[in-house]
Motif scaffolding. Sequence first.
Motif, short mmCIF file in Angstrom:
data_model
loop_
_atom_site.label_atom_id
_atom_site.label_comp_id
_atom_site.label_asym_id
_atom_site.label_seq_id
_atom_site.Cartn_x
_atom_site.Cartn_y
_atom_site.Cartn_z
N GLY A 138 0.82 -1.21 0.00
CA GLY A 138 0.00 0.00 0.00
C GLY A 138 0.85 1.26 0.00
N GLY A 139 2.04 1.15 0.60
CA GLY A 139 2.93 2.30 0.65
C GLY A 139 3.36 2.78 -0.72
N LYS A 140 3.23 1.88 -1.71
CA LYS A 140 3.67 2.25 -3.07
C LYS A 140 2.59 3.03 -3.84
CE LYS A 140 6.34 -2.03 -3.38
NZ LYS A 140 6.10 -3.43 -3.77
N ALA A 141 1.41 3.14 -3.27
CA ALA A 141 0.31 3.79 -3.99
C ALA A 141 0.60 5.28 -4.19
CB ALA A 141 -0.99 3.62 -3.21
N GLY A 142 0.17 5.78 -5.31
CA GLY A 142 0.30 7.20 -5.62
C GLY A 142 -1.01 7.91 -5.40
N PRO A 143 -1.01 9.23 -5.57
CA PRO A 143 -2.21 10.02 -5.28
C PRO A 143 -3.38 9.75 -6.22
CG PRO A 143 -0.46 11.41 -6.16
CD PRO A 143 0.13 10.06 -5.94
N ASN A 144 -3.15 9.00 -7.29
CA ASN A 144 -4.28 8.67 -8.16
C ASN A 144 -4.67 7.20 -8.04
OD1 ASN A 144 -4.39 11.30 -9.27
ND2 ASN A 144 -2.55 10.79 -10.41
N ASP A 145 -4.16 6.55 -7.01
CA ASP A 145 -4.48 5.15 -6.80
C ASP A 145 -5.39 5.00 -5.59
OD1 ASP A 145 -2.70 4.57 -8.85
OD2 ASP A 145 -1.01 4.32 -7.46
N LEU A 146 -6.18 3.96 -5.63
CA LEU A 146 -7.00 3.63 -4.47
C LEU A 146 -6.29 2.53 -3.68
CD1 LEU A 146 -9.81 3.79 -2.99
CD2 LEU A 146 -10.42 1.80 -4.35
N ILE A 147 -6.20 2.71 -2.36
CA ILE A 147 -5.65 1.66 -1.51
C ILE A 147 -6.82 0.97 -0.80
CG2 ILE A 147 -4.09 1.10 0.41
CD1 ILE A 147 -2.76 3.82 -0.05
N ILE A 148 -6.88 -0.34 -0.95
CA ILE A 148 -7.84 -1.13 -0.16
C ILE A 148 -7.03 -1.74 0.97
CG2 ILE A 148 -9.55 -2.97 -0.21
CD1 ILE A 148 -9.53 -2.70 -3.29
N ALA A 149 -7.32 -1.36 2.20
CA ALA A 149 -6.53 -1.81 3.34
C ALA A 149 -7.41 -2.58 4.31
CB ALA A 149 -5.90 -0.61 4.05
N ILE A 150 -6.95 -3.78 4.66
CA ILE A 150 -7.74 -4.65 5.54
C ILE A 150 -6.83 -5.12 6.67
CG2 ILE A 150 -9.09 -6.80 5.66
CD1 ILE A 150 -10.26 -5.05 3.53
N ARG A 151 -7.32 -5.10 7.88
CA ARG A 151 -6.65 -5.84 8.95
C ARG A 151 -7.62 -6.93 9.39
NH1 ARG A 151 -5.22 -2.05 12.56
NH2 ARG A 151 -6.58 -2.67 14.26
N GLY A 152 -7.18 -8.19 9.25
CA GLY A 152 -8.05 -9.31 9.57
C GLY A 152 -7.46 -10.14 10.68
N GLU A 153 -8.31 -10.97 11.26
CA GLU A 153 -7.82 -11.87 12.30
C GLU A 153 -6.96 -12.97 11.69
OE1 GLU A 153 -11.49 -13.05 14.09
OE2 GLU A 153 -11.71 -11.13 15.15
N THR A 154 -7.28 -13.35 10.47
CA THR A 154 -6.50 -14.38 9.78
C THR A 154 -6.26 -13.92 8.35
OG1 THR A 154 -8.49 -15.45 8.95
CG2 THR A 154 -7.65 -16.20 11.09
N ALA A 155 -5.32 -14.59 7.71
CA ALA A 155 -5.03 -14.28 6.30
C ALA A 155 -6.27 -14.53 5.44
CB ALA A 155 -3.85 -15.11 5.81
N GLU A 156 -7.00 -15.62 5.78
CA GLU A 156 -8.18 -15.96 4.98
C GLU A 156 -9.21 -14.84 5.08
OE1 GLU A 156 -6.85 -18.18 7.30
OE2 GLU A 156 -5.69 -19.05 5.65
N ALA A 157 -9.43 -14.38 6.31
CA ALA A 157 -10.42 -13.33 6.51
C ALA A 157 -10.00 -12.06 5.75
CB ALA A 157 -10.58 -13.02 7.99
N ALA A 158 -8.70 -11.73 5.82
CA ALA A 158 -8.24 -10.51 5.15
C ALA A 158 -8.39 -10.64 3.64
CB ALA A 158 -6.79 -10.23 5.54
N ASP A 159 -8.01 -11.81 3.11
CA ASP A 159 -8.12 -12.00 1.67
C ASP A 159 -9.58 -12.00 1.23
OD1 ASP A 159 -5.41 -12.10 1.35
OD2 ASP A 159 -5.28 -14.27 1.54
N GLY A 160 -10.41 -12.62 2.06
CA GLY A 160 -11.84 -12.62 1.74
C GLY A 160 -12.39 -11.20 1.70
N ALA A 161 -11.93 -10.39 2.62
CA ALA A 161 -12.40 -9.00 2.67
C ALA A 161 -11.91 -8.21 1.46
CB ALA A 161 -11.93 -8.34 3.97
N LEU A 162 -10.70 -8.51 1.02
CA LEU A 162 -10.21 -7.86 -0.20
C LEU A 162 -11.13 -8.17 -1.36
CD1 LEU A 162 -6.31 -8.28 -0.28
CD2 LEU A 162 -7.61 -6.18 0.05
N GLY A 163 -11.55 -9.43 -1.43
CA GLY A 163 -12.47 -9.84 -2.49
C GLY A 163 -13.79 -9.10 -2.40
#
Lengths: 56, 495, 419
Positions: free
Chosen positions: B60-85
């Motif tokens: 996410g740190g690489k995003a520029g001012p014309n990019d959207l960052i989708i940021a998730i903190r999840g309890e597990t990797a599965e939950a975080a990936d699911g939320a990204l989806g």
Amino acid sequence: MSGINLLQSKIEVVNIGLPLFAEALAVQDIPVVQVDWTPPAGGDERLIELLDLLSE
Amino acid sequence: MTGHVVRNQIRSGFYLDSVALMRLSREVEDSPGVIAASMMIGTPSNKSLLESAGLLSVEGGKAGPNDLIIAIRGETAEAADGALGLAGEALDRPRQSSGDDGGWIPRALDSAIAMLPAANMAIISVPGAFAAREARRAMRRGLNVMMFSDNVPVDQECALKAQAAELGLLMMGPDCGSAIIGGAPLGFANAVPRGPVGIVAASGTGLQEVSTLIGRHGGGISHAIGVGGRDLSQAVGGATTLAAIDALDEDPGTDRIVLISKPPSVEIAQRIFARVATSSKHFTICFIGMDASELPGNATFAPTLRAAAEDALGGVSLGTGFDADIPRSHNRVMGLFAGGTLCAEAQAIFLAAGIEVASNAPVPGASPLGHGLAHHLLDLGADEYTLGRPHPMIDPTVRHRSIREALVDPGVAVLLIDMVLGYGAHDDPAGDIAGLLAGHDGPRPVILASVCGVEADPQIYPEQVATLEKAGIWVAPSNAHAAERAVSMIAPSDA
Amino acid sequence: MEKIEQANKIAVGRMLDSDPVLVDVRPAGEIISGLADGVILHAGPPIGWDRMCGPMRGAITGAIVLEGWAGDLAAAGKLAQSGDISFQPNHHFDAVGPMTGLITPSMPVMVVENRKFGNRAFCTLNEGLGKVMRFGGNDGEVLNRLRWLASDLAPALSRALADREGLPLKAIIARGLSMGDEMHQRNIACTGLVLRELAPSLARTSTDPETLAGLLSFIGGNDQFFLNIAMAMGKAIMDPVRGVDGSCVVTAMSRNGTDFGIRVSGTGDQWFTAPVEMPNGLYFPGFSERDANPDMGDSTIVETMGLGGFAMAAAPAVAGFVGAGSAGDALNYTRSMLEITVGRNPEWTIPALDFTGVPTGIDIRKVLETGLAPVINTGIAHREPGVGQVGAGIVRAPMACFEQALEAFAAGMGVGGVS
């Protein structure tokens, strides 16, 4: 003299940005047009500068 | 954040307005296993907000001012990936269109003006980096401007206000969320009756509190002009405040004028007072946190928003007889405010009573948080509480966590809250709090509230008050009354 | 900038003043100057053999065989790679062609004369649907049809057009718009109108009823017959707009299956190119986007003059065909294109939009300001040569073309120099 004659006018609005402001005006029957704003030239500063230089 | 998984995904060149992004973020956050979710455009300031919230990854740190960052903190990797989806699906959902013309919404300002040839006002709430350009273009086309956007560089604000002066236009803002022009509430504003009082305010909730107090007590507003939080700064020099005073001074419908702001510097205050002195109309000066200074003969100083309303109404006394029957306590007062100026007014009232108070948005004389002081008066609309979320005036649920904590905190004797009604605000903030209380078991602190609104507002002031009272909440006739009542409940040894 | 507004007004004025008339059908080698043996004209901006897509290569080998420059497709392929064939864009020869857009000397081309400005533009005859050279087809059936176009259809049309001293096109477009055509993916009405106009002259100049019947049924059986006429007309209308000092109106949009290119009035004949995009559309049964070739053809000249995707509101049926959604959505495509154009064409109006004129004169500044890229209604070719059309859809002109054009235009205007 302020030169401002807005206070003596009926308000009609162009809303650039959050649609909720336009929705609030629409329910009051205040004429409003929403603009579906996106960053000009995709937000590219150089292109925006050129657009400004070449417009108006 | 051990045991948590942070996932970021970047969408290049994607834009969606911030409120829409916040709504989608909350939707994603509600899914199981997700601790926090935020979608933000990758400007440096947003990235630092995400970082401080523990939501930024290297990606996410690489995003520029014309990019959207989708940021998730999840309890597990599965939950975080699911939320990204989920977030991806939410972003790809077709956007609802509304309005006439078959739901068509123009992209270009010129198209909008062609559809509304008599347009005379642009309300601008685009990201701060672009707001000045839109305002410049709008004014060049003869539109007055109300700019809700903030984070606009101060030199751009000065240039816009100079342009407005040249063109005979009103430039309200940046950071102007509230105005009433000719009876039309703009932004976050209330359906206040028309009347002879003009308002010039550097604060949105200050404008709302004073105008609704006037409206609820038989008065009315000619125009309430927002100037933006920085107008009375040294750099901007009160450009819009002075223009607004000129306009109201000339306005035959305005008899009295109320100025509302944080205290400006002495130099700027003198400039304003010099202008006030040339007017034949009466002025009420409400610079919250300022000591009463030497004012022109046609001006009265008001230390609080309530006092400003009282003076504007011709010196009446508002809300006498309010007396909540609450015992004194040695415990703390916790104020959780949606309105920034309402928080400031409450602090001023505590300080005037000689009670120390801490706030995330301290007025002169108050302390910042972290000084171990008992009484906290928090502005929950401030950036640190609204990261990627709507303002609590729009979405009262963002206040829930803080309120829940206060309800179960045995050290809190009094919970002080505000309810801001009007256009743009949530459609039932009282019902929201009542619902929250209904789900609470066991003892809780006394809750003291005030409601900023009028009967004609979409939420209907008396109904909101009734809902709160039914839920066992004391409703004061103004924010100042609520703060004073809280002060009076503090046992003398704490004072 | 006042100079730009004035120049754009002149540019659009030339579009509106144009008087395009279909005057003749002639062998390309005879009427296109510079089209000699060994020269192949193709769609889009300049491109060499090594970067051409499959359908383009397939069509080229077929055209080489058609011209007799090689005996079979294999030999034609070798010749094409050898460097002995000169590949040139149609646009550099006053010509346009759909999809692969090939023009070789023996192919007949329609001649549209812009009587206001005296210039002429050329486009091949439409081959019909199915296996055709514009989609990369190159077998015997394809080549035989091309031979028939040259031997039978072209001379008959030439005689008929001479008999009636040409066919003025502006009025046909105006009527076609009111009958549901947008002149890119729907040409049913205009094809019928042309047939109705030409039928008496075709009959009068015919020598043999059976041949005449064959011609009439070929034209009448090809809903897209008019597309190629519209394209020649577009080229004839847009060419006088080239080179207006200070104008940022787009004079050509075109794709070769690899690159999308645009030209802008004030920057002369320079191409601004970017990789073509994949159309977004609906596929014929049995095909999917896996089969699709990227966007291709000079037919975007139709959008450049304000028709096609720009006139979608006139053609709700097309909105469904290209997957653009409902009739309401079709209106919105035209409304949004009005946001990127200098003006509208009062002679070409759309009933469903209260007779609003079609969006006319793409202003590159407005494209970038709004982020609205020109919308194009397009056929979708199979990526393998010779299979033909597999669907139809919508594609956008790549924004990068307009970004480059703005840089070059600004430089020409003497502003924004990088210090």
